[in-house]
Design a protein around this motif. Structure first.
Motif, mmCIF file in Angstrom:
data_model
loop_
_atom_site.group_PDB
_atom_site.id
_atom_site.type_symbol
_atom_site.label_atom_id
_atom_site.label_comp_id
_atom_site.label_asym_id
_atom_site.label_seq_id
_atom_site.Cartn_x
_atom_site.Cartn_y
_atom_site.Cartn_z
ATOM 1 N N GLU A 117 0.832 -1.208 0.000
ATOM 2 C CA GLU A 117 0.000 0.000 0.000
ATOM 3 C C GLU A 117 0.869 1.262 0.000
ATOM 4 O O GLU A 117 0.561 2.236 -0.696
ATOM 5 N N ALA A 118 1.933 1.249 0.780
ATOM 6 C CA ALA A 118 2.819 2.415 0.848
ATOM 7 C C ALA A 118 3.502 2.659 -0.496
ATOM 8 O O ALA A 118 3.544 3.796 -0.980
ATOM 9 N N LEU A 119 4.015 1.608 -1.118
ATOM 10 C CA LEU A 119 4.707 1.753 -2.400
ATOM 11 C C LEU A 119 3.748 2.182 -3.506
ATOM 12 O O LEU A 119 4.141 2.906 -4.424
ATOM 13 N N ALA A 120 2.505 1.755 -3.402
ATOM 14 C CA ALA A 120 1.515 2.122 -4.409
ATOM 15 C C ALA A 120 1.326 3.639 -4.465
ATOM 16 O O ALA A 120 0.972 4.175 -5.524
ATOM 17 N N ALA A 121 1.593 4.325 -3.378
ATOM 18 C CA ALA A 121 1.492 5.790 -3.365
ATOM 19 C C ALA A 121 2.480 6.419 -4.350
ATOM 20 O O ALA A 121 2.264 7.536 -4.819
ATOM 21 N N GLU A 122 3.538 5.689 -4.668
ATOM 22 C CA GLU A 122 4.533 6.146 -5.652
ATOM 23 C C GLU A 122 4.378 5.407 -6.972
ATOM 24 O O GLU A 122 5.259 5.468 -7.828
ATOM 25 N N GLY A 123 3.304 4.644 -7.126
ATOM 26 C CA GLY A 123 3.084 3.893 -8.352
ATOM 27 C C GLY A 123 4.058 2.743 -8.518
ATOM 28 O O GLY A 123 4.359 2.339 -9.643
ATOM 29 N N MET A 124 4.536 2.193 -7.409
ATOM 30 C CA MET A 124 5.563 1.145 -7.448
ATOM 31 C C MET A 124 5.004 -0.139 -6.852
ATOM 32 O O MET A 124 4.351 -0.113 -5.816
ATOM 33 N N ARG A 125 5.276 -1.256 -7.527
ATOM 34 C CA ARG A 125 4.928 -2.571 -6.989
ATOM 35 C C ARG A 125 6.127 -3.114 -6.223
ATOM 36 O O ARG A 125 7.271 -2.717 -6.461
ATOM 37 N N MET A 126 5.856 -4.045 -5.308
ATOM 38 C CA MET A 126 6.922 -4.552 -4.433
ATOM 39 C C MET A 126 8.071 -5.197 -5.214
ATOM 40 O O MET A 126 9.232 -4.963 -4.901
ATOM 41 N N MET A 127 7.752 -6.006 -6.209
ATOM 42 C CA MET A 127 8.812 -6.680 -6.955
ATOM 43 C C MET A 127 9.646 -5.668 -7.734
ATOM 44 O O MET A 127 10.867 -5.796 -7.819
ATOM 45 N N ARG A 179 14.749 6.674 -3.170
ATOM 46 C CA ARG A 179 14.794 7.353 -1.862
ATOM 47 C C ARG A 179 13.378 7.529 -1.310
ATOM 48 O O ARG A 179 13.124 7.300 -0.126
ATOM 49 N N ARG A 180 12.437 7.905 -2.174
ATOM 50 C CA ARG A 180 11.048 8.101 -1.727
ATOM 51 C C ARG A 180 10.410 6.765 -1.325
ATOM 52 O O ARG A 180 9.752 6.679 -0.281
ATOM 53 N N THR A 181 10.600 5.736 -2.135
ATOM 54 C CA THR A 181 9.972 4.452 -1.824
ATOM 55 C C THR A 181 10.606 3.801 -0.597
ATOM 56 O O THR A 181 9.921 3.120 0.163
ATOM 57 N N GLU A 182 11.896 4.017 -0.391
ATOM 58 C CA GLU A 182 12.529 3.482 0.821
ATOM 59 C C GLU A 182 11.942 4.154 2.064
ATOM 60 O O GLU A 182 11.696 3.483 3.072
ATOM 61 N N ARG A 183 11.703 5.465 1.993
ATOM 62 C CA ARG A 183 11.071 6.161 3.131
ATOM 63 C C ARG A 183 9.665 5.610 3.377
ATOM 64 O O ARG A 183 9.265 5.400 4.524
ATOM 65 N N LEU A 184 8.919 5.379 2.305
ATOM 66 C CA LEU A 184 7.571 4.819 2.448
ATOM 67 C C LEU A 184 7.620 3.406 3.043
ATOM 68 O O LEU A 184 6.813 3.057 3.912
#
Length: 147
Positions: free
Chosen positions: A32-42, A110-115
């Motif tokens: 859910e957090a990564l989705a805020a940046e349009g990123m999937r976990m894999m 950097r943004r996704t790591e913070r999320l």
């Protein structure tokens, strides 16, 4: 909040069941957090690996992260399309591609790591800092026994 499926009390007391439920909650929070940046976990995992290992061949990247080569092609294509990685001929072997993180990829990472960090903080919010460190140490021993 996702309801935990029913399990008999004997099952609910098993470390394997508890680890599975904790992992499912952790995956959900991070996804859910990564989705805020349009990123999937894999995609995030591959971008992290490229940042750490790059430039790296696509084949080596797949082996290292444990992703099927066909799936890796699709993930790298997505990351390249979004401008997060570059794919260029490998200087040591022109038959291979070298994957490298781009400047935009570094910013997004950097943004996704913070999320992801915030999601993990939420996952372990009921623990003190000492308990959190102990949990990580214990889980590491479970994941890599004998090391």
């Amino acid at each position: 909040m996702v309801d935990t499926p029913y399990a008999p009390s004997r099952i609910r007391a098993l470390p394997s069941w508890l680890l599975g439920r904790a992992a499912a909650r952790g995956h959900r929070l991070v996804a859910e957090a990564l989705a805020a940046e349009g990123m999937r976990m894999m995609h995030h995992a591959v971008l992290c690996a490229v940042a750490e290992l790059g430039p790296v061949s696509q084949a080596e990247l797949g082996r290292t992260v444990g992703i099927d080569p066909k799936d890796m092609v699709a993930i790298v294509n997505d990351l390249q399309k979004d401008g997060l990685v570059t794919r260029t001929p490998d200087a040591r072997d022109r038959r291979k591609n070298a994957i490298e993180i781009s400047a935009e990829g570094k910013r997004r990472l950097r943004r996704t790591e913070r999320l992801g960090d915030a999601a993990n903080a939420e996952l372990t919010a009921a623990l003190s800092d000492e308990e959190r460190a102990q949990l990580v140490a214990l889980l590491t021993r479970i994941v890599t026994p004998g090391e």
